[in-house]
Write a protein that holds these residues in place. Sequence first.
Motif, PDB file in Angstrom:
ATOM      1  N   MET A   1     -23.089  23.377  20.427  1.00 18.09           N
ATOM      2  CA  MET A   1     -23.615  23.147  21.688  1.00 18.09           C
ATOM      3  C   MET A   1     -25.270  23.213  21.913  1.00 18.09           C
ATOM      4  O   MET A   1     -25.775  23.166  23.091  1.00 18.09           O
ATOM      5  N   ALA A   4     -26.417  20.086  23.719  1.00 15.34           N
ATOM      6  CA  ALA A   4     -26.099  19.838  25.086  1.00 15.34           C
ATOM      7  C   ALA A   4     -27.168  20.629  25.928  1.00 15.34           C
ATOM      8  O   ALA A   4     -27.641  20.489  26.926  1.00 15.34           O
ATOM      9  N   LEU A  51     -24.139  17.013  33.793  1.00 17.45           N
ATOM     10  CA  LEU A  51     -24.667  17.954  32.702  1.00 17.45           C
ATOM     11  C   LEU A  51     -25.843  18.841  33.068  1.00 17.45           C
ATOM     12  O   LEU A  51     -25.905  19.848  32.594  1.00 17.45           O
ATOM     13  N   ARG A  59     -20.386  19.494  26.946  1.00 15.73           N
ATOM     14  CA  ARG A  59     -20.533  17.996  26.062  1.00 15.73           C
ATOM     15  C   ARG A  59     -19.746  17.247  26.999  1.00 15.73           C
ATOM     16  O   ARG A  59     -18.396  17.606  27.390  1.00 15.73           O
ATOM     17  N   ALA A  78     -27.172  14.685  23.586  1.00 16.87           N
ATOM     18  CA  ALA A  78     -26.626  16.029  24.242  1.00 16.87           C
ATOM     19  C   ALA A  78     -24.981  16.208  23.573  1.00 16.87           C
ATOM     20  O   ALA A  78     -24.315  17.006  24.011  1.00 16.87           O
ATOM     21  N   GLY A  79     -24.696  15.280  22.629  1.00 12.75           N
ATOM     22  CA  GLY A  79     -23.429  15.616  21.854  1.00 12.75           C
ATOM     23  C   GLY A  79     -22.118  14.986  22.701  1.00 12.75           C
ATOM     24  O   GLY A  79     -21.305  15.374  22.959  1.00 12.75           O
ATOM     25  N   LEU A  80     -22.763  13.679  23.218  1.00 15.99           N
ATOM     26  CA  LEU A  80     -21.515  13.018  23.994  1.00 15.99           C
ATOM     27  C   LEU A  80     -20.437  12.933  23.072  1.00 15.99           C
ATOM     28  O   LEU A  80     -20.552  12.398  21.892  1.00 15.99           O
ATOM     29  N   ILE A  81     -19.371  12.959  23.596  1.00 14.86           N
ATOM     30  CA  ILE A  81     -18.074  12.702  22.928  1.00 14.86           C
ATOM     31  C   ILE A  81     -17.438  11.098  23.368  1.00 14.86           C
ATOM     32  O   ILE A  81     -17.070  11.221  24.608  1.00 14.86           O
ATOM     33  N   ASP A  95     -12.195  15.899  18.774  1.00 19.91           N
ATOM     34  CA  ASP A  95     -13.647  16.511  19.073  1.00 19.91           C
ATOM     35  C   ASP A  95     -13.770  17.397  20.265  1.00 19.91           C
ATOM     36  O   ASP A  95     -14.280  18.481  19.969  1.00 19.91           O
ATOM     37  N   THR A  99     -14.133  21.569  20.116  1.00 19.37           N
ATOM     38  CA  THR A  99     -15.387  22.347  20.886  1.00 19.37           C
ATOM     39  C   THR A  99     -14.682  23.348  21.892  1.00 19.37           C
ATOM     40  O   THR A  99     -15.273  24.476  21.901  1.00 19.37           O
ATOM     41  N   VAL A 106     -16.646  21.174  27.942  1.00 21.94           N
ATOM     42  CA  VAL A 106     -16.319  19.967  27.790  1.00 21.94           C
ATOM     43  C   VAL A 106     -16.250  19.340  29.189  1.00 21.94           C
ATOM     44  O   VAL A 106     -15.469  20.181  30.124  1.00 21.94           O
TER      45      VAL A 106
END
Length: 231
Positions: A1, A4, A51, A59, A78-81, A95, A99, A106
């Motif tokens: 994280m 993010a 965000l 995320r 930012a760790g976009l899924i 994914d 998390t 999420v």
Amino acid sequence: MRGASQARMLVRPVLRSWYRLVVLGADQVPAAGPVIVASNHVGILDGPLLLASTPRPVRIMAGQDAFAAPLDGIMAKAGLIGLRPGVAPYSAVADASATLAEDGGVALFPEGRRGTGRVLSISHVVALLALRTGATVVPAAIAGTRRDGMDADALPRRRSRVAVMFGSPFTVTSDRDHSSRTVIAGAGEAIRQRMADLAAEVELATAIRLPDQVPEHPRGSRERDYEEARR
């Protein structure tokens, strides 16, 4: 994280300098433990806004083409899924589940595409995640990121008011098989109703109307991804 958290620190001051940001109910988001923030979807600014407004790092789960420059690079860090074009969202769900298993957060837009934000229908991805992981679900409602007459990809006017409202946290559970379509559909409808109620509430609380018009935009892969998840 970590990504993010860093992206959140970058995005927040940018958005506050561009817009008059109103955040309501941030204390509804649990400070610890797995959490799913399920938001309506109105405009292209929704991901960065969510965000920046959520009081803990999350995320964002969305299409890889969901954000315009200069925010696209920040969202990637930012760790976009990402939901990949033309591909069912199984890897994205895995994914996101990983998390949540690590007590992370999420955020996603179960409506799947930008519209009126009144949450008339949703993807069942959010219900599947909630049932599989036992994560707390927090509904969120965004207003002001798109108004009637604006294109789907248009940004709101500078210094206009945009709002994010968080609702009461809840969980969805079932003693039946979590892979059952009936169980997932029931959980999905429970989540949708909470989201729809909050979407109506944000209009009253902020005096910012949600758009009545659904923007015209081509049917893209992201919509196919979400429809695949509904089956």
